[in-house]
Structures are given as C-alpha cells and as structure tokens.
Motif scaffolding. Structure first.
Motif, PDB file in Angstrom:
ATOM      1  N   GLN A  36      27.729  68.567   2.685  1.00 52.58           N
ATOM      2  CA  GLN A  36      27.486  69.846   3.318  1.00 52.58           C
ATOM      3  C   GLN A  36      25.991  70.138   3.271  1.00 52.58           C
ATOM      4  OE1 GLN A  36      30.009  71.512   4.819  1.00 52.58           O
ATOM      5  NE2 GLN A  36      31.349  69.842   4.182  1.00 52.58           N
ATOM      6  N   SER A  37      25.623  71.120   4.056  1.00 55.93           N
ATOM      7  CA  SER A  37      24.220  71.510   4.131  1.00 55.93           C
ATOM      8  C   SER A  37      23.602  71.776   2.739  1.00 55.93           C
ATOM      9  CB  SER A  37      24.146  72.739   5.021  1.00 55.93           C
ATOM     10  OG  SER A  37      22.895  73.278   4.976  1.00 55.93           O
ATOM     11  N   GLU A  38      24.364  72.420   1.857  1.00 61.22           N
ATOM     12  CA  GLU A  38      23.823  72.722   0.512  1.00 61.22           C
ATOM     13  C   GLU A  38      23.508  71.438  -0.261  1.00 61.22           C
ATOM     14  OE1 GLU A  38      26.661  74.552  -2.126  1.00 61.22           O
ATOM     15  OE2 GLU A  38      28.339  73.430  -1.281  1.00 61.22           O
ATOM     16  N   HIS A  39      24.318  70.394  -0.074  1.00 60.85           N
ATOM     17  CA  HIS A  39      24.064  69.124  -0.762  1.00 60.85           C
ATOM     18  C   HIS A  39      22.844  68.435  -0.182  1.00 60.85           C
ATOM     19  CE1 HIS A  39      28.696  69.424  -0.838  1.00 60.85           C
ATOM     20  NE2 HIS A  39      28.221  69.958  -1.954  1.00 60.85           N
ATOM     21  N   GLU A  40      22.775  68.462   1.134  1.00 60.97           N
ATOM     22  CA  GLU A  40      21.638  67.824   1.807  1.00 60.97           C
ATOM     23  C   GLU A  40      20.342  68.489   1.381  1.00 60.97           C
ATOM     24  OE1 GLU A  40      24.083  66.598   5.885  1.00 60.97           O
ATOM     25  OE2 GLU A  40      22.785  68.352   5.929  1.00 60.97           O
ATOM     26  N   ARG A  41      20.366  69.800   1.348  1.00 54.38           N
ATOM     27  CA  ARG A  41      19.138  70.516   1.000  1.00 54.38           C
ATOM     28  C   ARG A  41      18.767  70.312  -0.464  1.00 54.38           C
ATOM     29  NH1 ARG A  41      18.409  76.120   4.114  1.00 54.38           N
ATOM     30  NH2 ARG A  41      16.577  76.007   2.771  1.00 54.38           N
ATOM     31  N   LEU A  83      19.215  67.601  -2.154  1.00 53.27           N
ATOM     32  CA  LEU A  83      18.582  66.274  -2.253  1.00 53.27           C
ATOM     33  C   LEU A  83      17.139  66.303  -1.751  1.00 53.27           C
ATOM     34  CD1 LEU A  83      21.505  64.011  -0.972  1.00 53.27           C
ATOM     35  CD2 LEU A  83      20.599  64.089  -3.313  1.00 53.27           C
ATOM     36  N   THR A  84      16.959  66.882  -0.579  1.00 55.01           N
ATOM     37  CA  THR A  84      15.628  66.809   0.015  1.00 55.01           C
ATOM     38  C   THR A  84      14.650  67.820  -0.595  1.00 55.01           C
ATOM     39  OG1 THR A  84      14.404  66.941   2.100  1.00 55.01           O
ATOM     40  CG2 THR A  84      16.481  68.114   2.031  1.00 55.01           C
ATOM     41  N   VAL A 134      15.525  67.349  -5.396  1.00 56.20           N
ATOM     42  CA  VAL A 134      15.433  66.040  -6.047  1.00 56.20           C
ATOM     43  C   VAL A 134      14.195  65.266  -5.578  1.00 56.20           C
ATOM     44  CG1 VAL A 134      16.620  63.854  -6.532  1.00 56.20           C
ATOM     45  CG2 VAL A 134      17.948  65.968  -6.259  1.00 56.20           C
ATOM     46  N   PHE A 135      14.047  65.130  -4.293  1.00 58.62           N
ATOM     47  CA  PHE A 135      12.960  64.265  -3.793  1.00 58.62           C
ATOM     48  C   PHE A 135      11.762  65.040  -3.258  1.00 58.62           C
ATOM     49  CE2 PHE A 135      16.797  61.651  -3.602  1.00 58.62           C
ATOM     50  CZ  PHE A 135      16.380  60.551  -4.328  1.00 58.62           C
ATOM     51  N   GLN A 136      11.965  66.266  -2.868  1.00 57.46           N
ATOM     52  CA  GLN A 136      10.903  67.114  -2.310  1.00 57.46           C
ATOM     53  C   GLN A 136      10.169  66.442  -1.162  1.00 57.46           C
ATOM     54  OE1 GLN A 136       8.868  67.968  -5.951  1.00 57.46           O
ATOM     55  NE2 GLN A 136      10.320  69.551  -6.512  1.00 57.46           N
ATOM     56  N   ASP A 174      21.425  59.599   8.240  1.00 53.61           N
ATOM     57  CA  ASP A 174      21.059  60.985   8.543  1.00 53.61           C
ATOM     58  C   ASP A 174      19.693  61.229   7.933  1.00 53.61           C
ATOM     59  OD1 ASP A 174      23.415  61.529   9.826  1.00 53.61           O
ATOM     60  OD2 ASP A 174      24.169  62.956   8.337  1.00 53.61           O
ATOM     61  N   VAL A 175      18.793  61.799   8.700  1.00 54.13           N
ATOM     62  CA  VAL A 175      17.485  62.166   8.147  1.00 54.13           C
ATOM     63  C   VAL A 175      17.544  63.638   7.748  1.00 54.13           C
ATOM     64  CG1 VAL A 175      15.001  62.299   8.542  1.00 54.13           C
ATOM     65  CG2 VAL A 175      16.341  60.495   9.652  1.00 54.13           C
ATOM     66  N   LEU A 176      17.300  63.884   6.482  1.00 54.48           N
ATOM     67  CA  LEU A 176      17.336  65.251   5.944  1.00 54.48           C
ATOM     68  C   LEU A 176      15.919  65.701   5.634  1.00 54.48           C
ATOM     69  CD1 LEU A 176      20.118  64.547   3.269  1.00 54.48           C
ATOM     70  CD2 LEU A 176      20.413  65.052   5.713  1.00 54.48           C
ATOM     71  N   VAL A 177      15.588  66.914   6.011  1.00 51.79           N
ATOM     72  CA  VAL A 177      14.258  67.433   5.700  1.00 51.79           C
ATOM     73  C   VAL A 177      14.388  68.765   4.970  1.00 51.79           C
ATOM     74  CG1 VAL A 177      13.014  66.274   7.580  1.00 51.79           C
ATOM     75  CG2 VAL A 177      14.104  68.486   7.996  1.00 51.79           C
ATOM     76  N   PRO A 178      13.411  69.069   4.097  1.00 50.17           N
ATOM     77  CA  PRO A 178      13.452  70.350   3.401  1.00 50.17           C
ATOM     78  C   PRO A 178      13.546  71.505   4.403  1.00 50.17           C
ATOM     79  CG  PRO A 178      11.721  68.958   2.483  1.00 50.17           C
ATOM     80  CD  PRO A 178      12.249  68.251   3.693  1.00 50.17           C
ATOM     81  N   LYS A 179      14.259  72.543   4.021  1.00 50.52           N
ATOM     82  CA  LYS A 179      14.440  73.791   4.774  1.00 50.52           C
ATOM     83  C   LYS A 179      15.479  73.713   5.890  1.00 50.52           C
ATOM     84  CE  LYS A 179       9.975  75.816   3.798  1.00 50.52           C
ATOM     85  NZ  LYS A 179       8.719  76.290   4.292  1.00 50.52           N
ATOM     86  N   VAL A 180      15.500  72.614   6.645  1.00 48.42           N
ATOM     87  CA  VAL A 180      16.417  72.537   7.785  1.00 48.42           C
ATOM     88  C   VAL A 180      17.658  71.704   7.460  1.00 48.42           C
ATOM     89  CG1 VAL A 180      16.647  71.633  10.136  1.00 48.42           C
ATOM     90  CG2 VAL A 180      14.673  73.012   9.544  1.00 48.42           C
ATOM     91  N   GLY A 181      17.504  70.732   6.553  1.00 45.17           N
ATOM     92  CA  GLY A 181      18.632  69.832   6.284  1.00 45.17           C
ATOM     93  C   GLY A 181      18.650  68.716   7.306  1.00 45.17           C
ATOM     94  N   GLU A 182      19.838  68.421   7.864  1.00 44.81           N
ATOM     95  CA  GLU A 182      19.930  67.307   8.820  1.00 44.81           C
ATOM     96  C   GLU A 182      19.150  67.595  10.091  1.00 44.81           C
ATOM     97  OE1 GLU A 182      23.886  66.132  10.161  1.00 44.81           O
ATOM     98  OE2 GLU A 182      22.974  65.185  11.911  1.00 44.81           O
ATOM     99  N   ILE A 183      18.226  66.715  10.394  1.00 45.29           N
ATOM    100  CA  ILE A 183      17.443  66.886  11.625  1.00 45.29           C
ATOM    101  C   ILE A 183      17.733  65.740  12.593  1.00 45.29           C
ATOM    102  CG2 ILE A 183      15.332  65.735  10.781  1.00 45.29           C
ATOM    103  CD1 ILE A 183      13.751  68.094  12.068  1.00 45.29           C
TER     104      ILE A 183
END
Ligand code: 4AD
Ligand code: MG
Length: 466
Positions: free
Chosen positions: A337-342, A344-345, A348-350, A380-389
């Motif tokens: 879900q979005s909360e998990h993706e966010r 991580l990015t 965890v990894f920033q 899936d590419v995840l980015v901070p603030k937006v999640g999956e882009i």
C-alpha cells in the motif's frame, strides 16, 4: 482593432529582449487597477509568464475609459517601455493609449485576495488566470515538450495507440465502457445477456487504461517506441493521487530486459527533473516560494541519488522488521500500500527505490515469469512524497508461458488476445517498458499536493465538470 502588433510580457521580463525606449503594445488581463487624480496604475498579465507588467498613466482624466476598467478586464496598453520608478519591477509602460477590449465587472471571482485550491477547483474555467495555475499550465506544456525531446533524441518513435480499446491491459476491471446502445432498451441475446454484436463495434469496448499492449506490437517492429496519451480508469478511489483520466508516458523497448528498463526509468526521471530546474526557472521559483519550500531540494536530491534497487521479498522483510504499525497488513504475497511504499522511500532509503520481482499473483498477466515460478519481472519506482510514480515490467516473450499465465489469470478468450500472442509466435524477442503517470510527475515537480491541481480540468469520481 489590429492585434497583430503585440509584445509578449515574457519577451520583456524573462528574455529581457526589449530595449528601454521601445514602443510596445501589450494585450492582457487586468490584475489590479488604481486610479487617482494625478496617476493611474494598471497591472496586466498576458499569460506568457508569471510576471505582470505595470502600465502607468500620467493624466488619468484624459482617458475616460479607465472608469470602465476593473480587475479581470481584457485591455490593450500602448506606450513606451521605461525603467520602473517603483520597487520590485525593472520595467513599466508609460501608457499613451489604453483600450478596453473586454470588460469585467465586480462579480469576477478572482479579486486580489488569495483563494483556496478547493475553491479554485470549482471555478476551473477561470483558475488558469491565477498565478498558481498559470505556472502549472505553463510547466505542464514545457514538461510535455521535455518528454518528447528525451525520447526523440534517443531514437524512440512516438506511437499513437488507440483510445478506444477492446482489451483490459491491467486486468483490473476499472474500465469505462464505450457504447452507442440505447440504455433503456439494450439489445439482448437469446439467453438474456447483452448482445454486444449489436453494439457499434460489434464488441464490448472501453476507454483504454494503458497503451502498452499495442505499444508492444510497435516496439517489436520499430525497436524503441513511446506513447504519450490519455488513459482512463474507473477506480472509485478518491485520493489526492488518483484521477479517472490521466496522461501516461509509456516507453517500450525491444531487446531489453528488466535492468535496461530500470536504467531508462532512472535516467528519464532525472532528465525531467533537471529539465524543470534548468529550463523553467520562473515557474520553479514560484513553486518554491508559494507551494512547497523544499521542492527544489527534493528534485536535486533525486537527481544526485542512485536509485535503490530492492527485490520485493527484501522490501517485505524490511517492512516486517521495521517495528512500525501500518494500517494495512504486511505479508509476502500481498500488494504494498501507499503507506508501505512511502515508508521505504522516505524513511528507510530517503531516496527513490525501485522495487522489483513481485509475486506473480498480484501483477498483470503479461509480466515475465522468473525461474522461481513465484515472482515476475515487475518493477515499481517509488519516490518520497508521491509513492509510486512509475510501474513497468519485462514482458513475457515465451508463448507457452504466457498462455499458461493468462489462463491462470482467468483469461481464456484467446481470440480477443490472438494478436497479442502472435508477436510471441513470430520472431519473439525480450522486451520491456513502463508507464510514468504524467500528473504524478508534475505533482513531484511542482510540489502541488493534489492531482486535481496539476491538470486543467480534472476528472475524478463524481466530477467531470467543464
Ligand atoms: O502501474 P500502472 O497501472 O502500469 C501500467 O498501466 C502499465 N501498463 C505501464 C507499462 O508498463 N507500460 O500505471 C503506470 C503509472 C503509475 O505508476 C502511476 O504513475 C500512473 O500510471 N497512474 C495513475 N496516475 C493518476 N491517476 C491514476 N488513477 C493512476 N493510475 C496509474
Ligand atoms: Mg502500478
């Protein structure tokens, strides 16, 4: 009136290309007007850039039209470009002639005060005349150009895939139906079902959710292609990141595996963010001041980072060990879900994270099956603030594996998908591609928090006005 003689305000303020003393004619809309006995000031915006140009009128009494000009009116100002006496601007126009082209009265809703984005959505027909939505629409245009430039310079061909489609690429069933049937008297088959043969296309038809399947056909003929067009999803999710109509960029490369796909996705995103910072300084300065103070840093951080590449299985184990309480469960085999993706990015990894090799069960039928038989070459590419882009994959190029997987996903209609299978039958090659949501990218670039505010006329559940 002659409208051919016109100096765009951007030529004056941004390009700095109009020398002092030049006779200029500006056509635009009045942002503010102040008239006193001795002098009148009219600030005009012509949409070519964020800045307004101020017209100064030395003898207001000689211009009776001034009393008919109010905020929102369309005017023409003619006069000499001079150095501004006032603070905060370099130039102004010593107006010799002022013409009212189209009047506006005091009911014009965009008077000088600031309005909430919620209110502005209700008047989306007028909001392009605000600073924020002027900037959003200008940068949207620039970024569209950047996208074409990126792919054209790299030998990708731009392909127009159909908007009306008879297939469901993502298999998620979020389809808008296209029909010309009389809904009060639908044609029926003998067993009481709907007789689609009587419909316009003699088949069930929908608005496309993705141009990918047709994109694959073209990539396996031209090599590298991309699409950039509208896509439609009838997801009933009323979030700040989902629109029912959005634009997607979908590159598809023949002779490419998942790693090549990741390389392209990373390079493409960095290119777009660099382009925004370098080629759109006027807009970026505005967003940094008024929308999100950190937006420049956010983009620079992505440009300078090396994206983390993380197998799904590891991502799940990081989430399980995190000690964090999430609203939705974390378990191998469940979608993130979005909360998990966010998490991580952002935590965890920033930096951006590319999660890959997802469980077969939760991803679309066309993705290439790994040797373990349990996961597929999805990313899936995840980015901070937006999640999956970005979402993408290496496609299954083996005919037998693909047909098995389609059956497993409940697709038995091999007649409808025969064309898709044919490219696996004749000269099949490994190929890969992804989709970037244009609005998600724009949210990232502008710092705007709601997808409804990066598209001129958003379509979301219960809203298709304008
Ligand atoms: O992950 P998605 O569903 O992937 C596909 O459609 C593939 N066929 C793409 C491909 O491989 N050629 O969607 C791709 C991207 C998402 O990552 C997201 O950025 C955006 O499209 N997206 C949406 N944007 C706005 N509103 C929605 N409802 C969106 N759904 C997906
Ligand atoms: Mg996706």
């Amino acid at each position: 009136m002659d409208y051919t003689v016109r100096t765009r305000v951007a030529r004056i303020l941004i390009d700095d290309a109009v020398p002092l003393g030049t006779e200029v004619t500006v056509l635009g809309w009045v942002r503010t007007i102040r008239v006193s006995k001795q002098v009148a000031f009219i600030e005009v915006n012509d949409g070519s850039c964020r800045g307004n140009i101020q017209g100064v009128i030395g003898e207001p009494n000689a211009h009776p039209v001034l009393s008919d000009i109010a905020t929102g009116a369309a005017v023409r100002l003619k006069g000499e470009l001079v150095e501004s006496q006032g603070k905060g601007q370099k130039y102004e126009i010593a107006v010799a002639e002022v013409t009212l082209v189209g009047a506006a009265d005091e009911s014009f809703p965009l008077q000088k005060k600031r309005h909430s984005f919620e209110f502005l959505r209700e008047i989306a027909h007028l909001r392009p005349r605000t600073n924020t939505f002027g900037a959003v629409n200008r940068i949207r245009s620039r970024m569209a150009y950047a996208i074409h430039t990126y792919y054209q310079e790299r030998g990708f061909y731009y392909i127009h895939t159909p908007i009306i489609s008879t297939s469901d690429c993502e298999g998620a069933g979020n389809l808008f139906r296209v029909t010309t049937q009389d809904l009060t008297n639908v044609a029926r088959t003998d067993d009481g079902g709907i007789d689609w043969d009587k419909d316009f296309f003699a088949a069930e038809a929908y608005l496309t959710v993705s141009g990918q399947l047709e994109g694959e056909l073209l990539a396996t003929a031209l090599g590298d292609i991309y699409t950039f067009g509208p896509t439609f999803r009838a997801e009933n999710s009323n979030t700040s990141r989902h629109a029912s109509e959005f634009w997607m960029i979908e590159p598809e490369m023949a002779w490419a595996e998942l790693e090549d796909n990741m390389d392209l996705a990373e390079d493409f995103l960095k290119y777009l963010f660099r382009y925004a910072l370098e080629k759109c300084p006027d807009e970026m300065e505005f967003f940094g001041t008024w929308v999100d103070k950190e937006v420049r840093q956010t983009l620079e951080a992505v440009i300078d980072s090396q994206f983390e590449r993380l197998p799904y299985t590891e991502a799940i184990s990081i989430l399980e060990k995190s000690g964090e309480t999430f609203e939705f469960p974390v378990k191998w085999g469940l979608d993130m879900q979005s909360e998990h993706e966010r998490y991580l990015t952002e935590k965890v990894f920033q930096k951006p994270v590319i999660v890959f090799d997802y469980p077969e069960e939760i991803k679309a039928f066309y993705m290439r099956v790994n040797d373990d038989g349990k996961t597929v070459r999805a990313m899936d590419v995840l980015v901070p603030k937006v999640g999956e882009i970005i979402g993408g994959s290496q496609r299954e190029e083996r005919l037998d594996v693909l047909t098995d997987r389609m059956k497993h996903h409940g697709i038995t209609d091999f007649e409808t998908y025969g064309w898709y299978l044919d490219i696996r039958k004749y000269g099949s090659v490994p190929h890969s591609g992804f989709g970037l949501g244009f609005e998600r990218a724009l949210m990232y670039i502008t710092g705007m928090a709601n997808i409804r505010d990066v598209i001129p006329f958003p379509r979301v559940p219960r809203w298709a006005k304008f």
